[in-house]
Design an enzyme around this catalytic site. Sequence first.
Site, PDB file in Angstrom:
ATOM      1  N   CYS A  50       0.822  -1.211   0.000  1.00  0.00           N
ATOM      2  CA  CYS A  50       0.000   0.000   0.000  1.00  0.00           C
ATOM      3  C   CYS A  50       0.856   1.261   0.000  1.00  0.00           C
ATOM      4  O   CYS A  50       0.512   2.261  -0.633  1.00  0.00           O
ATOM      5  CB  CYS A  50      -0.946  -0.001   1.184  1.00  0.00           C
ATOM      6  SG  CYS A  50      -0.118  -0.160   2.789  1.00  0.00           S
ATOM      7  N   HIS A  73      -2.157   1.037   7.302  1.00  0.00           N
ATOM      8  CA  HIS A  73      -2.476   1.033   5.871  1.00  0.00           C
ATOM      9  C   HIS A  73      -2.330   2.443   5.299  1.00  0.00           C
ATOM     10  O   HIS A  73      -2.831   3.410   5.866  1.00  0.00           O
ATOM     11  CB  HIS A  73      -3.909   0.533   5.662  1.00  0.00           C
ATOM     12  CG  HIS A  73      -4.314   0.399   4.230  1.00  0.00           C
ATOM     13  ND1 HIS A  73      -3.586  -0.317   3.302  1.00  0.00           N
ATOM     14  CD2 HIS A  73      -5.388   0.894   3.550  1.00  0.00           C
ATOM     15  CE1 HIS A  73      -4.190  -0.276   2.127  1.00  0.00           C
ATOM     16  NE2 HIS A  73      -5.287   0.462   2.253  1.00  0.00           N
ATOM     17  N   ASN A  91      -7.850   4.553  -2.448  1.00  0.00           N
ATOM     18  CA  ASN A  91      -7.315   3.315  -1.905  1.00  0.00           C
ATOM     19  C   ASN A  91      -6.641   2.511  -3.016  1.00  0.00           C
ATOM     20  O   ASN A  91      -6.688   2.900  -4.190  1.00  0.00           O
ATOM     21  CB  ASN A  91      -8.444   2.506  -1.256  1.00  0.00           C
ATOM     22  CG  ASN A  91      -7.940   1.492  -0.241  1.00  0.00           C
ATOM     23  OD1 ASN A  91      -6.748   1.393   0.019  1.00  0.00           O
ATOM     24  ND2 ASN A  91      -8.843   0.735   0.334  1.00  0.00           N
TER      25      ASN A  91
END
Length: 462
Positions: free
Chosen positions: A91, A385, A407
């Site tokens: 991520c 994250h 995202n």
Amino acid sequence: MNKKIILTVCFCGMALISHAQKAGGITPRMLSEITAQPEKTQAQKAVRNAVINNDIQLLAKGEAQRFPIPAHFSIETPQQSIHNQKSSGRCWMFSGMNVLRSDFARANEGKVVEFSQGQLFIWDQLEKSNLMLQGIIDTGKKDLYDPEVQFFFGMPLSDGGTFCGVVDLVEKYGLVPQCVAPETFSSENTQRIDQILKSKLREYGLQLRKSIAAKKKPSAIESEKTAMLKDIYRILTTAYGEPVTEFEYAHVDKNGKTVGEKKRYTPLEFAKECGATGLSDRYIMVMNDPRHEYHKVYEIEYDRHAYDGHNWRYLNLPMEEIEALAIASLKGGQKMYSSYDAGKYFDRARGFNSLDNYNYADLFETSFPMNKAERLQTRESASSHAMTLSAVDLDEAGKPRFWKVENSWGSGSGQKGCVVMTAEWFREYMFRLVVEKKYVDEKLQQEALQQPVMLDFNDILF
């Protein structure tokens, strides 16, 4: 009864009595107090029956799930394609590259670029392997069970990281377009290769310690490490493909139409043309870490991707100051790397973070009173994250109501690949933000130059 059996029974009974009387154990009296619950009401019986037979998360649905998710944001950066990290922990890389490709699009009207995460990940894993092996060499005279030595053996490498990794890797290895170095199955599913590499690195770590104990010359140990890294590189390229060293490419617009002439590049030349150079001087990393004094700089030992790279170093700020930096950046059209404890109170199906998504307290007749600092101190919360901050909705007083992030779970997840979060949730579970210096006032820029306080390598924020 046989005397031997009687003696055995007696000894067993004595052992049980002795164990029960040990200070700190659950005694019969304590157990009686614990289990003496008041008689349940009809409503409590109904709740218990529901919890036994159903998904707790469905039963705990809160008020926030009754209302639609905001679709309008008063300040929003231009939309770009949503990528998918799939079954990997990359991520940090996807969010960092979201920022870099957004910066490119802003500086080059009519052009877009998609950078290859797959190629840069090869160098990331090689650099982390070297960080581990060199760490073993540096601590080679310490006891095997020294906490620092065990830190390296405990986590030889991972596919997780921070924006520091993007900065160090891009400046050292450059960038290539995604179409030139596409993903492989293994780069999108990193678990198996991760296990193989960890096993080899632990084996090599022990081998290096034996060489140090045998008093081999530093040059010989360096040669051993180089041979080990050669083996690691072979494993990496078998799984992820050979890195591209030169390629031809013509820039494209948002519809994929070629814009300009095809040129030949090295990865470093391409990164330079795309404006992805001088990154370490362009950004300031800020953080909300209420365990420590604000307006001070902190650094986490070994929280880096390369042995000769940068640790995560941050200026610690109150949330209201971080929010002001984020709003100023978004007003300037700047997307930002940011990280969160993303799973807390997260409605994944809707792509929505709200403190009112789930009410576990009422369901179980309890409370969860810890504040942000206490959650960090007890490892109840952590920065888990990275996502790309892209929009904010402000009230009439200019205060945030909702935030939106891009995202890296694909365009079919959440809000067309994005996540919306309430301002209240943001303050509790947002931690890291990377801001371009031009949106940071001179006072904070000077504060960011302070000598950092070094935090332990086992800090929860690693």
